[in-house]
Design an enzyme around this catalytic site. Sequence first.
Site, PDB file in Angstrom:
ATOM      1  CG  PHE A 161      -1.820  -1.081   1.449  1.00 38.81           C
ATOM      2  CD1 PHE A 161      -3.126  -1.022   0.991  1.00 38.81           C
ATOM      3  CD2 PHE A 161      -1.392  -2.233   2.126  1.00 38.81           C
ATOM      4  CE1 PHE A 161      -4.004  -2.078   1.191  1.00 38.81           C
ATOM      5  CE2 PHE A 161      -2.265  -3.284   2.331  1.00 38.81           C
ATOM      6  CZ  PHE A 161      -3.565  -3.206   1.854  1.00 38.81           C
ATOM      7  CG  ASP A 162       1.101   5.865  -1.728  1.00 34.55           C
ATOM      8  OD1 ASP A 162       2.152   6.082  -1.111  1.00 34.55           O
ATOM      9  OD2 ASP A 162       0.427   6.763  -2.271  1.00 34.55           O
ATOM     10  N   GLY A 163       1.003   5.240   1.180  1.00 35.81           N
ATOM     11  CA  GLY A 163       0.516   5.834   2.423  1.00 35.81           C
ATOM     12  C   GLY A 163      -0.514   6.917   2.202  1.00 35.81           C
ATOM     13  CG  PHE A 274      -4.238  -1.168  -3.439  1.00 38.55           C
ATOM     14  CD1 PHE A 274      -5.288  -1.293  -4.345  1.00 38.55           C
ATOM     15  CD2 PHE A 274      -3.937  -2.239  -2.613  1.00 38.55           C
ATOM     16  CE1 PHE A 274      -6.028  -2.465  -4.415  1.00 38.55           C
ATOM     17  CE2 PHE A 274      -4.672  -3.417  -2.674  1.00 38.55           C
ATOM     18  CZ  PHE A 274      -5.718  -3.525  -3.588  1.00 38.55           C
ATOM     19  CG  ASP A 276      -2.156   8.976  -4.251  1.00 35.89           C
ATOM     20  OD1 ASP A 276      -2.284  10.214  -4.230  1.00 35.89           O
ATOM     21  OD2 ASP A 276      -1.103   8.404  -3.940  1.00 35.89           O
TER      22      ASP A 276
END
Length: 303
Positions: A161-163, A274, A276
């Site tokens: 995961f991105d943060g 994932f 954004d």
Amino acid sequence: MGVNLDNKLVVALSSRALFDFEAENRVFDEQGDHAYEALQLERTQVPAKPGVAFPLVKKLLAFNDDGEHRVEVVILSRNDPVSGLRVFHSAKMQGLNLERGVFTKGAPPFRYLRPLGAHLFLSANPEDVQGALDSSFPAARVFSASVVDAARHPNELRIAFDGDAVLFSDEAEQIFQADGLDAFQAHEAKHVARPLPPGPFKPLLEALHRLQRAAGEAVPVRLRTALVTARSAPAHERAIRTLMQWGIEVDEAMFLGGLQKGPFLREFEPDFFFDDQLAHCESAALAGPTGHVAAGVVNLRRA
């Protein structure tokens, strides 16, 4: 008593997320829905190749291998019901136990996420993904060109995961976009003890850890998670403290300070990642299955 999906991890995804229907989709784009339906019907008994989300789904369903129903995977597709026949046949031939599906023949399917109680929605359709995110469901648009290798590390489910704008809100990202890196670093140092607000994918990470705890040693698959973020020291501290305050652990954390994420993900070998930001997704897709989370200020500006 009626059947329900309470206390299960529920993943909903489109047929193009699960299987490689890119060639068939070109027929739809060029010749229309009748030609597409006829082609899918003709190929009903031809198993479709694995798509971007196939490794993720295969390993999640392995959490049911001891006979305990912990994970439910539902097809949620703009396909017509006839084309849905091939989806279910392909799943059976690929060894995936899928029982439920909703086929809307072009109508937006994300409205069915709420009655399903879905923890994740994956689709190749950006409008459907945006609708799901706007309805507060974790959702991502799959990168159809992602590297897919369903055979690697068969007993470990790896998710990265991105943060900011994914696990966390984009509160800090807004500072960075408006005032630059120095202002961002100063803001994070000042607020280091204050947890970041949750982002759209916090509920999924929580649900994955509940799944692992519920399964224990009963199934051979183990969950391995990673935080892969452009943050660097000293802004890394707030991210770590936020996860601690949430009571969530990740196995690996990569604070890359703006470096390309793809080479690091190539070493981690995720079953799904994932992010954004499209640039990071394009880099990550060379390493493994990737989904774009169209949330936060970066995507608002792009829109």
